[in-house]
Scaffold this active site. Sequence first.
Site, PDB file in Angstrom:
ATOM      1  N   LEU A 137      -3.499  -9.965   5.852  1.00  0.00           N
ATOM      2  CA  LEU A 137      -2.560 -10.057   4.742  1.00  0.00           C
ATOM      3  C   LEU A 137      -3.361 -10.436   3.502  1.00  0.00           C
ATOM      4  CD1 LEU A 137       0.395 -12.114   6.322  1.00  0.00           C
ATOM      5  CD2 LEU A 137       0.304  -9.634   5.954  1.00  0.00           C
ATOM      6  N   ASP A 138      -2.920  -9.978   2.347  1.00  0.00           N
ATOM      7  CA  ASP A 138      -3.583 -10.375   1.117  1.00  0.00           C
ATOM      8  C   ASP A 138      -3.508 -11.886   0.948  1.00  0.00           C
ATOM      9  OD1 ASP A 138      -4.068  -7.716   0.529  1.00  0.00           O
ATOM     10  OD2 ASP A 138      -2.241  -7.498  -0.654  1.00  0.00           O
ATOM     11  N   LYS A 139      -4.429 -12.437   0.188  1.00  0.00           N
ATOM     12  CA  LYS A 139      -4.493 -13.886  -0.021  1.00  0.00           C
ATOM     13  C   LYS A 139      -3.139 -14.468  -0.404  1.00  0.00           C
ATOM     14  CE  LYS A 139      -6.438 -17.307  -3.227  1.00  0.00           C
ATOM     15  NZ  LYS A 139      -7.324 -17.528  -4.403  1.00  0.00           N
ATOM     16  N   ARG A 237       2.361  -3.080  -2.357  1.00  0.00           N
ATOM     17  CA  ARG A 237       2.166  -3.326  -3.783  1.00  0.00           C
ATOM     18  C   ARG A 237       1.907  -2.018  -4.535  1.00  0.00           C
ATOM     19  NH1 ARG A 237      -2.485  -7.715  -3.614  1.00  0.00           N
ATOM     20  NH2 ARG A 237      -2.126  -7.785  -5.870  1.00  0.00           N
TER      21      ARG A 237
END
Length: 347
Positions: A137-139, A237
């Site tokens: 997962l992205d930060k 996104r």
Amino acid sequence: MTQQLLSAQIPHDAMGQRLDVALAPLFSDYSRNRIQQWIKDGNVTLDGVICKKPRHAVLGGEKVELLAELENATEVEAQAISIDVLHEDDAVLVINKPPGLVVHPGAGNPDGTLMNALLYHYPQLREVPRAGIVHRLDKDTSGLMVVAKTVPAQTHLVEQLQRHAVERIYDAVLVGIMKQGGSVDKPIGRNPNDRKKMAVRAMGGKPAVSHYRVLEHFREHTRVRVKLETGRTHQIRVHMSHLGYPLVGDPVYGSRFRIPRKMLPEFVEVLRGFDRQALHAGALSFTHPTTGKTMKWKAPMPEDMLELIDVLREDVEEFHAQQWGYDEFDYDYGVEVEWVTDEDIPD
């Protein structure tokens, strides 16, 4: 690097098969891609003779020896970082990642990552490539991740991801009024003008499919639920931004905050202060690599997203009260969808 010498005999009915195809069922703890690489590296012998060609046609009956080499995480420091573990057994961990935690070390993030935390709490993961991490997962995205505790479990989970058999469902808050749900089938690749960003690319992009449905409308925002069919970097996104509805707080693919007219100052402060993309991996489902059973988990949204949604709801009520002079306004925000099933996804 961990090494293990494995041996087997190629069955006679495998005659004519490619070497990598014949070895896959004999060494099923490892992926075919990994076996192919070991063949190319000279780690496979047939009747004592090194064979470096995955396409080599076997005769059947040969004795095969495979030197299995697995990279480990010996250079990554174990750090006492807390982990929210929702499930643990001998094969897998399911965790709820908080926003702000990077998954693995990289440029600009040499430590303080989920991988550092995993190696502290589970030292045995040094023997598993990437400390058992099979997806990321992205930060600044929160939510559910599965981590493999053994090499066979990791192989099994990676194969499920490759054939799109792992179900991942996200909640997001978008800028703009999205009228209805649908699907995005647009390839994603590196942005040719900015290598740190991804973009929809008709040429050179990898297939990417996202299914989405509208849960709530606010005055200038929409809450949606998104189901991934593929798992490209920044997929939700990029796809939502491509549709013209970037995620609230997205510093890379978003635009300036859209402030509804006559919004109360305290509400504006919350909206402007939301400093990450409003994205939460709330549901996860996969086939357990040992038991073969389908397992599902849900994780509640973190406090910052709950506060954001509450403020957007209150803003609708306050605006209507101002417009029509009501002390209270009963607004239908939409139906809460607990789980998106295959039947819910549009064709």
